[in-house]
Design a protein around this motif. Sequence first.
Motif: not given
Length: 161
Positions: A94-105
């Motif tokens: 979950v943290h990894r997905c959040f981080l990927v999503h946040a960084l993609s923005r």
Amino acid sequence: MLYERHREPLLRYVSGLLRGDRQRAEDFVQETLLRAWLCSADQPPDWSPSRAWLFRVAHNLVIDWTRREQARPELNQELLETHAEPVDPISQAVHRCFLVHALSRLSPSHREVLFYVYMLGWTGPDAADALSIPPGTVKSRAHHAIRELRRRHPQHTVVAA
């Protein structure tokens, strides 16, 4: 010839310094003889290191190693085991997905700087060299990227720290 002539006396000397740690003594003797061999390339053809020189090199290697070991605090395994948090693969995902999503923005230049500085652990000047940008630009981009992450995700300030 160097090895055959000096290995045993060096090994006895270094073993004494290390209080009988034979394996580590072998490593130090090998490093000492390697340094002597490398040093001989810069010397006249008939040069050979004296036993006193070899003992001094071995002594210095042991002293340097001892100081490095003393500078590192010993890890208390019991304390680590009692305070260790269990690994939760779902939470990590979950943290990894959040981080990927946040960084993609973020913009590519901000993502790039964060990758070098926080993911790879490079210093600002090293990241600047790798990216061919000034060190001040690395600082500025990292600052603005983290500020943007915090602004967009105030509930995850630990991740954006």
